[in-house]
Enzyme design. Sequence first.
Site, mmCIF file in Angstrom:
data_model
loop_
_atom_site.group_PDB
_atom_site.id
_atom_site.type_symbol
_atom_site.label_atom_id
_atom_site.label_comp_id
_atom_site.label_asym_id
_atom_site.label_seq_id
_atom_site.Cartn_x
_atom_site.Cartn_y
_atom_site.Cartn_z
ATOM 1 N N SER A 119 0.800 -1.217 0.037
ATOM 2 C CA SER A 119 -0.039 0.159 -0.037
ATOM 3 C C SER A 119 0.923 1.257 -0.044
ATOM 4 C CB SER A 119 -1.007 -0.079 1.321
ATOM 5 O OG SER A 119 -1.673 -0.886 1.405
ATOM 6 N N HIS A 140 -1.997 -3.069 -6.633
ATOM 7 C CA HIS A 140 -2.581 -2.716 -5.300
ATOM 8 C C HIS A 140 -4.446 -3.014 -5.138
ATOM 9 C CE1 HIS A 140 -3.447 0.610 -2.342
ATOM 10 N NE2 HIS A 140 -2.964 -0.564 -1.410
ATOM 11 N N GLU A 152 -4.818 -1.001 -8.608
ATOM 12 C CA GLU A 152 -3.923 -0.002 -9.002
ATOM 13 C C GLU A 152 -3.008 -0.745 -9.806
ATOM 14 O OE1 GLU A 152 -5.071 3.695 -6.198
ATOM 15 O OE2 GLU A 152 -3.434 2.389 -5.767
ATOM 16 N N ASN A 190 -5.219 6.217 -2.011
ATOM 17 C CA ASN A 190 -4.724 6.564 -0.584
ATOM 18 C C ASN A 190 -4.242 7.993 -0.564
ATOM 19 O OD1 ASN A 190 -5.801 4.037 0.280
ATOM 20 N ND2 ASN A 190 -3.440 3.050 0.303
#
Length: 284
Positions: A119, A140, A152, A190
């Site tokens: 992450s 991801h 991702e 994120n």
Amino acid sequence: MEIRKVGVVGLGTMGAGIAQVSVQAGFETLGRELTDELAERGRATIDRYLSRGVEKGRMSQADRDAALARLTLTTDLAELSDCDLVIEAVLEDLGLKRETFAELDRVTAPEAVLATNTSALSVAEIAESTARPERVVGMHFFNPAPVLPLVEIVRAPATSGEAVDAAYAWAERAGKQPVRCNDTPGFIVNRILIPLLNDCVRVLDEAGVEPDAMDKAMTNGAGWPLGPCALIDLIGIDVHVHASEALHGKLDEARMAPPERLLKMQRDGRLGRKSGRGFYDYPR
Ligand SMILES: NC(=O)c1ccc[n+]([C@@H]2O[C@H](COP(=O)([O-])OP(=O)(O)OC[C@H]3O[C@@H](n4cnc5c(N)ncnc54)[C@H](O)[C@@H]3O)[C@@H](O)[C@H]2O)c1
């Protein structure tokens, strides 16, 4: 290149979900855990979710059986030698991931694509531990991996377009909605969501708003499907704090740092849904 067999390293929260996605999509999948017991626990998690799918009429018993039959387990990384794509989902620790990739590099075919589900770590720094950084990508997934469509697909500076395309195509075949991006801190979601959620928590105290009022405001005023406090409870306060600290460490923006209120909740063991208490109470 055609991906026929998939390896998943680590069958924890994310790895079990990713292995489930893979077997459901029809791929022979080899899951690697540290011990037989952990491996069986990973299989049991997948079995539970698939069986629930049968109970709810989302899948047939035959499809569930076939999906589970495509999953094999090992404790030996060397057994992943015939995998065309390996997705790593071990603990978020750079040293451990580099060690894992160095070993994967030794045991898999040179053209195999090696993917990390990190992450917050740099895909490039993980790739440097191999002799084939051009075959290393980020994939991801989001939690829960079998439910959330986004993946991702992260391209580090040395990653080849072919490896990115192979990971992207596999994710599509697995029924996901992949998006390509560069290897920057927090990637896409994120990078945006973590500071935004931290802003929401700061506004609770600045504007004197209760969590349920904040959630009402953001669902009704901004069209969010879930309010920020309910979302942080779902993510886990500890997981969110850890991700905030990682992003703050890399980008050094004040908004990235975890708000004091979340740090206190973490100290008090109010970790969200999983602990039964977060912004809200979750009676068990
Ligand atoms: N949980 C999330 O919401 C989420 C979302 C996206 C990405 N990720 C990333 O996925 C990865 C895994 O996270 P998780 O939430 O599944 O964690 P987890 O704690 O559920 O699982 C961790 C896995 O690492 C393995 N492991 C632990 N120590 C090890 C060691 N010394 N050697 C080899 N394997 C070891 C465990 O056996 C387990 O399979 C992390 O990189 C995390 O950042 C997590």
